[in-house]
Design a protein around this motif. Structure first.
Motif, PDB file in Angstrom:
ATOM      1  N   MET A 151       0.827  -1.198   0.000  1.00 62.78           N
ATOM      2  CA  MET A 151       0.000   0.000   0.000  1.00 62.78           C
ATOM      3  C   MET A 151       0.867   1.256   0.000  1.00 62.78           C
ATOM      4  O   MET A 151       1.986   1.240   0.497  1.00 62.78           O
ATOM      5  N   LYS A 152       0.314   2.315  -0.532  1.00 63.62           N
ATOM      6  CA  LYS A 152       0.941   3.636  -0.482  1.00 63.62           C
ATOM      7  C   LYS A 152       0.287   4.388   0.667  1.00 63.62           C
ATOM      8  O   LYS A 152      -0.920   4.649   0.639  1.00 63.62           O
ATOM      9  N   ILE A 153       1.065   4.689   1.709  1.00 64.99           N
ATOM     10  CA  ILE A 153       0.519   5.239   2.946  1.00 64.99           C
ATOM     11  C   ILE A 153       1.154   6.587   3.252  1.00 64.99           C
ATOM     12  O   ILE A 153       2.374   6.723   3.292  1.00 64.99           O
ATOM     13  N   LEU A 154       0.295   7.576   3.461  1.00 73.27           N
ATOM     14  CA  LEU A 154       0.735   8.915   3.857  1.00 73.27           C
ATOM     15  C   LEU A 154       0.630   9.032   5.372  1.00 73.27           C
ATOM     16  O   LEU A 154      -0.448   8.841   5.932  1.00 73.27           O
ATOM     17  N   ILE A 155       1.749   9.325   6.029  1.00 70.09           N
ATOM     18  CA  ILE A 155       1.756   9.505   7.480  1.00 70.09           C
ATOM     19  C   ILE A 155       1.971  10.980   7.788  1.00 70.09           C
ATOM     20  O   ILE A 155       3.021  11.551   7.480  1.00 70.09           O
ATOM     21  N   VAL A 156       0.954  11.596   8.368  1.00 73.31           N
ATOM     22  CA  VAL A 156       1.022  13.007   8.760  1.00 73.31           C
ATOM     23  C   VAL A 156       1.449  13.059  10.222  1.00 73.31           C
ATOM     24  O   VAL A 156       0.809  12.469  11.087  1.00 73.31           O
ATOM     25  N   GLY A 157       2.561  13.737  10.485  1.00 77.28           N
ATOM     26  CA  GLY A 157       3.137  13.722  11.823  1.00 77.28           C
ATOM     27  C   GLY A 157       4.152  12.603  11.966  1.00 77.28           C
ATOM     28  O   GLY A 157       4.380  12.086  13.059  1.00 77.28           O
ATOM     29  N   ALA A 158       4.796  12.261  10.856  1.00 74.29           N
ATOM     30  CA  ALA A 158       5.718  11.123  10.837  1.00 74.29           C
ATOM     31  C   ALA A 158       6.966  11.339  11.674  1.00 74.29           C
ATOM     32  O   ALA A 158       7.641  10.380  12.043  1.00 74.29           O
ATOM     33  N   SER A 159       7.282  12.596  11.995  1.00 79.29           N
ATOM     34  CA  SER A 159       8.503  12.864  12.758  1.00 79.29           C
ATOM     35  C   SER A 159       8.296  12.766  14.264  1.00 79.29           C
ATOM     36  O   SER A 159       9.251  12.786  15.027  1.00 79.29           O
ATOM     37  N   LYS A 169       7.079   0.379   7.065  1.00 78.55           N
ATOM     38  CA  LYS A 169       7.896   0.672   5.883  1.00 78.55           C
ATOM     39  C   LYS A 169       8.490  -0.562   5.212  1.00 78.55           C
ATOM     40  O   LYS A 169       8.831  -0.502   4.022  1.00 78.55           O
ATOM     41  N   ALA A 170       8.584  -1.684   5.919  1.00 76.71           N
ATOM     42  CA  ALA A 170       9.142  -2.889   5.299  1.00 76.71           C
ATOM     43  C   ALA A 170       8.220  -3.459   4.227  1.00 76.71           C
ATOM     44  O   ALA A 170       8.680  -4.115   3.282  1.00 76.71           O
ATOM     45  N   HIS A 171       6.926  -3.212   4.352  1.00 78.00           N
ATOM     46  CA  HIS A 171       5.965  -3.830   3.432  1.00 78.00           C
ATOM     47  C   HIS A 171       5.127  -2.827   2.655  1.00 78.00           C
ATOM     48  O   HIS A 171       4.285  -3.232   1.841  1.00 78.00           O
ATOM     49  N   HIS A 172       5.305  -1.548   2.918  1.00 78.13           N
ATOM     50  CA  HIS A 172       4.470  -0.546   2.266  1.00 78.13           C
ATOM     51  C   HIS A 172       5.306   0.659   1.854  1.00 78.13           C
ATOM     52  O   HIS A 172       6.373   0.909   2.408  1.00 78.13           O
ATOM     53  N   VAL A 174       0.918  14.772  -3.333  1.00 75.79           N
ATOM     54  CA  VAL A 174       1.083  13.334  -3.071  1.00 75.79           C
ATOM     55  C   VAL A 174       0.311  12.482  -4.073  1.00 75.79           C
ATOM     56  O   VAL A 174       0.747  11.410  -4.475  1.00 75.79           O
ATOM     57  N   GLY A 175      -0.863  12.953  -4.495  1.00 74.21           N
ATOM     58  CA  GLY A 175      -1.694  12.158  -5.391  1.00 74.21           C
ATOM     59  C   GLY A 175      -2.475  11.093  -4.639  1.00 74.21           C
ATOM     60  O   GLY A 175      -2.639  11.167  -3.424  1.00 74.21           O
ATOM     61  N   GLN A 176      -2.950  10.101  -5.376  1.00 69.87           N
ATOM     62  CA  GLN A 176      -3.774   9.053  -4.783  1.00 69.87           C
ATOM     63  C   GLN A 176      -2.953   8.166  -3.845  1.00 69.87           C
ATOM     64  O   GLN A 176      -1.806   7.823  -4.160  1.00 69.87           O
ATOM     65  N   VAL A 177      -3.527   7.811  -2.717  1.00 64.93           N
ATOM     66  CA  VAL A 177      -2.886   6.916  -1.750  1.00 64.93           C
ATOM     67  C   VAL A 177      -3.896   5.866  -1.299  1.00 64.93           C
ATOM     68  O   VAL A 177      -5.102   5.990  -1.548  1.00 64.93           O
ATOM     69  N   ASP A 178      -3.402   4.849  -0.643  1.00 65.22           N
ATOM     70  CA  ASP A 178      -4.276   3.797  -0.123  1.00 65.22           C
ATOM     71  C   ASP A 178      -4.701   4.063   1.310  1.00 65.22           C
ATOM     72  O   ASP A 178      -5.738   3.572   1.751  1.00 65.22           O
ATOM     73  N   ALA A 179      -3.896   4.834   2.024  1.00 61.16           N
ATOM     74  CA  ALA A 179      -4.227   5.119   3.422  1.00 61.16           C
ATOM     75  C   ALA A 179      -3.557   6.404   3.874  1.00 61.16           C
ATOM     76  O   ALA A 179      -2.473   6.755   3.392  1.00 61.16           O
ATOM     77  N   VAL A 180      -4.229   7.087   4.784  1.00 64.68           N
ATOM     78  CA  VAL A 180      -3.662   8.250   5.467  1.00 64.68           C
ATOM     79  C   VAL A 180      -3.700   7.956   6.960  1.00 64.68           C
ATOM     80  O   VAL A 180      -4.723   7.500   7.485  1.00 64.68           O
ATOM     81  N   ILE A 181      -2.586   8.187   7.625  1.00 68.91           N
ATOM     82  CA  ILE A 181      -2.509   8.053   9.078  1.00 68.91           C
ATOM     83  C   ILE A 181      -2.066   9.402   9.631  1.00 68.91           C
ATOM     84  O   ILE A 181      -1.040   9.939   9.212  1.00 68.91           O
ATOM     85  N   ALA A 185      -3.600  -1.959  12.947  1.00 74.44           N
ATOM     86  CA  ALA A 185      -4.904  -2.639  12.936  1.00 74.44           C
ATOM     87  C   ALA A 185      -5.941  -1.806  12.185  1.00 74.44           C
ATOM     88  O   ALA A 185      -6.761  -2.344  11.431  1.00 74.44           O
ATOM     89  N   ALA A 186      -5.909  -0.485  12.380  1.00 73.04           N
ATOM     90  CA  ALA A 186      -6.870   0.386  11.702  1.00 73.04           C
ATOM     91  C   ALA A 186      -6.671   0.371  10.195  1.00 73.04           C
ATOM     92  O   ALA A 186      -7.640   0.380   9.426  1.00 73.04           O
ATOM     93  N   VAL A 187      -5.428   0.317   9.753  1.00 75.95           N
ATOM     94  CA  VAL A 187      -5.116   0.341   8.324  1.00 75.95           C
ATOM     95  C   VAL A 187      -5.406  -1.004   7.670  1.00 75.95           C
ATOM     96  O   VAL A 187      -5.935  -1.067   6.560  1.00 75.95           O
ATOM     97  N   THR A 188      -5.086  -2.080   8.344  1.00 74.26           N
ATOM     98  CA  THR A 188      -5.201  -3.412   7.731  1.00 74.26           C
ATOM     99  C   THR A 188      -6.519  -4.120   8.057  1.00 74.26           C
ATOM    100  O   THR A 188      -6.834  -5.128   7.431  1.00 74.26           O
TER     101      THR A 188
END
Length: 199
Positions: free
Chosen positions: A1-9, A21-24, A53-60, A182-185
């Motif tokens: 999946m292409k996942i956008l993480i807001v607040g990743a830092s 990140k190992a699988h997405h 960013v364009g289209q993504v599969d998930a936003v966290i 769990a929420a994403v998958t």
């Protein structure tokens, strides 16, 4: 999946990214750095982020600013910042971003246990958290094209240690990240996921 993480830092954001990140494919978004910059308090900044960013599969979202202070010490600005950033910033991620989520995708926001277990100094945070959880529950009745949920972390051990607090009642960032995964998958929709329930 292409996942956008807001607040990743942030502490939780880093743990979520490390676990995914190992699988997405991860795109990091932060106020000051990352693959893309975003100011949650500014709807136009959120629109620009999704355009970039364009289209993504998930936003966290593991982001959101709110003051921790006694009620008598909170200023009008403290309340407005929590409403504009932690609450409306995350609501706008859903409102603006839902059209950028691929079919079957999800948006996961962050509230916190203080919505239901407040403590001295938490009034403005509890306000934002509680409103966010109620919004997600209600909005899920109207939107079924995208799954969206909110994770409610407890105090994170790493943050508690940094603040000189006893970490015994906390949960590590890595364990907290399990609720986001769990929420994403999973297939839940309109739910508040209490982080300790996903260990």
């Amino acid at each position: 999946m292409k996942i956008l993480i807001v607040g990743a830092s942030g502490t939780i954001g880093q743990a979520v990214e490390a676990n995914l990140k190992a699988h997405h494919e991860i795109i990091s978004a932060n106020y000051a750095n990352g693959d893309v910059k975003v100011d949650l308090g500014d709807p136009e900044s959120i629109r620009s982020m999704f355009k970039a960013v364009g289209q993504v599969d998930a936003v966290i979202s593991t982001a959101g600013v709110a003051a921790f202070s006694g009620l008598d010490d909170l200023t009008d600005l403290d309340f407005q910042t929590a409403l504009n950033n932690k609450l409306m910033g995350q609501i706008n991620l859903l409102r603006i971003g839902k059209s950028s989520i691929n079919k079957g995708g999800s948006i996961t926001l962050t509230s916190g246990v203080l919505s239901r277990e407040p403590m001295h100094g938490s009034s403005v945070i509890s306000m934002a958290n509680g409103a966010l959880e109620s919004f997600v529950k209600a909005a899920a009745l109207e939107i079924d094209s995208v799954r969206f949920n909110v994770v409610a972390p407890v105090f994170v051990k790493e943050t508690m240690a940094m603040m000189g607090m006893d970490t015994g009642s906390g949960l590590s960032a890595n364990d907290t990240a399990k609720a986001y995964i769990a929420a994403v998958t999973g297939n839940m929709h309109g739910q508040t996921l209490d982080a300790p329930n996903y260990l």
